[in-house]
Design an enzyme around this catalytic site. Sequence first.
Site, short mmCIF file in Angstrom:
data_model
loop_
_atom_site.label_atom_id
_atom_site.label_comp_id
_atom_site.label_asym_id
_atom_site.label_seq_id
_atom_site.Cartn_x
_atom_site.Cartn_y
_atom_site.Cartn_z
N TYR A 27 -10.21 73.67 -14.93
CA TYR A 27 -8.97 73.35 -14.19
C TYR A 27 -8.41 71.98 -14.57
O TYR A 27 -7.22 71.74 -14.41
CB TYR A 27 -9.21 73.36 -12.67
N LYS A 80 -23.08 80.21 -16.56
CA LYS A 80 -22.99 81.21 -17.63
C LYS A 80 -23.66 80.58 -18.86
O LYS A 80 -23.08 80.47 -19.95
CB LYS A 80 -21.51 81.55 -17.87
N ASP A 113 -21.83 86.61 -13.81
CA ASP A 113 -21.51 88.04 -13.75
C ASP A 113 -22.51 88.78 -12.85
O ASP A 113 -22.14 89.60 -12.01
CB ASP A 113 -21.41 88.68 -15.16
N ASP A 152 -14.35 79.37 -7.29
CA ASP A 152 -13.05 79.89 -6.83
C ASP A 152 -13.10 81.41 -6.73
O ASP A 152 -12.75 82.02 -5.71
CB ASP A 152 -11.98 79.42 -7.83
N ASP A 154 -13.60 84.05 -3.11
CA ASP A 154 -12.66 85.11 -2.69
C ASP A 154 -13.42 86.43 -2.55
O ASP A 154 -13.18 87.21 -1.61
CB ASP A 154 -11.55 85.29 -3.75
C1 LIG Z 1 -4.44 77.46 -6.26
C2 LIG Z 1 -5.58 76.95 -7.03
C3 LIG Z 1 -5.27 75.57 -7.54
C4 LIG Z 1 -6.94 76.95 -6.48
C5 LIG Z 1 -7.49 78.07 -5.68
O1 LIG Z 1 -7.29 79.23 -5.86
C6 LIG Z 1 -8.41 77.68 -4.64
O2 LIG Z 1 -8.68 76.50 -4.48
O3 LIG Z 1 -8.96 78.55 -3.96
MG LIG Z 2 -8.86 80.44 -4.85
#
Ligand SMILES: CC(C)CC(=O)C(=O)O
Ligand SMILES: [Mg+2]
Length: 350
Positions: free
Chosen positions: A136, A186, A218, A242, A246
């Site tokens: 990033y 990884k 993975d 990240d 999710d």
């Molecule tokens: C929008 C991004 C910079 C980062 C992201 O998806 C997050 O921090 O969960």
């Molecule tokens: Mg995110």
Amino acid sequence: MTTIAILAGDGIGPEVTAQARRVLEALDLDLTFEDALVGGAAYFAAGHPLPPETLDVAKRADAILFGAVGDPRCDALERRFRPEQAILGLRAALGLFANLRPATLFPGLEDASALRPEVAREIDMVILRELNGDVYFGEKGFRTAANGTREGYDVMSYNEAEVRRIAVVGFEMAKRRKNKLCSVDKANVLETSQLWRDVVVELSADYPEVALTHMYVDNAAMQLVRNPGQFDVIVTGNLFGDILSDQASMCAGSIGMLPSASLSAWSGANGLYEPIHGSAPDIAGQGKANPCAAILSAAMLLRHSLNQEEAALKIEAAVSAALVAGARTPDLGGTMTTSEMGDAVLAALV
Ligand SMILES: CC(C)CC(=O)C(=O)O
Ligand SMILES: [Mg+2]
Ligand SMILES: NC(=O)C1=CN([C@@H]2O[C@H](COP(=O)(O)OP(=O)(O)OC[C@H]3O[C@@H](n4cnc5c(N)ncnc54)[C@H](O)[C@@H]3O)[C@@H](O)[C@H]2O)C=CC1
């Protein structure tokens, strides 16, 4: 006087942050709130997603409650003007390298999980995501190869100091929980990950009581669905954290349930607190957003930046009680609006 900067941002950011603020106000903690524009809202009003005034407000505050940034109308802008640069800029400017993303299945949410109830019930983990490095923040750009084809590139790298400081937080957190740490990388393919693994192994000598394991990312993605109960603290890099968080959110019922704390040290003066989700343009303005992740982020703010553990536990208990009583936004299979969910949490606050 304790000041909380409210950076609500775009899309559902302001909708969920408003509910988190109501909950904080109800606790009577003598907090002062200072609002500032961020993201697309700031770009349209002031020409930049993170105007200097907003950064000042964030730096001056004792803690920051952040909503979300992102606006489809900005997707074609030069990258430095895109809303997402605001959250990356805040993380960098404030040195917020440690991102705590707890994923827990709240009682009663088994039916909302994408997993079978007996599998989902075991979820109680923290994904500790490094937040100041990785792909990033590496060099990036577009270039044209010798044969005339276009290329995009983003450099992934970590230095050993960056890995060590997040690994220290991981081991310390593991000591305070179940003495179990899983480092996700990884290393079978990436040198960045090989250095990550080497540094984590070196540091493990200082933490003999912590059982350290390593997993390729993975496999970790697969194991999170197969048997999420095996994880307690996961420490990983910016990109992998990240994505995995999710994924963990849907195992725990909804992306609308997972809060986060972004800290510059183990206990975080002017930490930043935000739900893990984004601005959700697909449901923005419709009262459909689940505010629980934002409300639980406010609880983390009280715990990590204001040393108010009791008040933090009160909020978490209120969210839990509201859910047990059947409060559900559409993402959890219900029909409540964002503010009705806020009402339900407030009603459960004792
Ligand atoms: C929008 C991004 C910079 C980062 C992201 O998806 C997050 O921090 O969960
Ligand atoms: Mg995110
Ligand atoms: N920290 C931040 O500010 C973040 C910003 N973003 C930005 O947000 C924008 C949208 O990104 P997406 O990839 O769509 O991710 P997203 O997290 O905004 O939404 C993904 C899906 O989850 C749903 N969702 C998210 N939060 C919810 C909530 N509280 N209640 C119910 N449903 C919820 C959305 O409706 C959507 O279907 C983009 O501009 C992205 O860059 C994305 C992630 C983090």
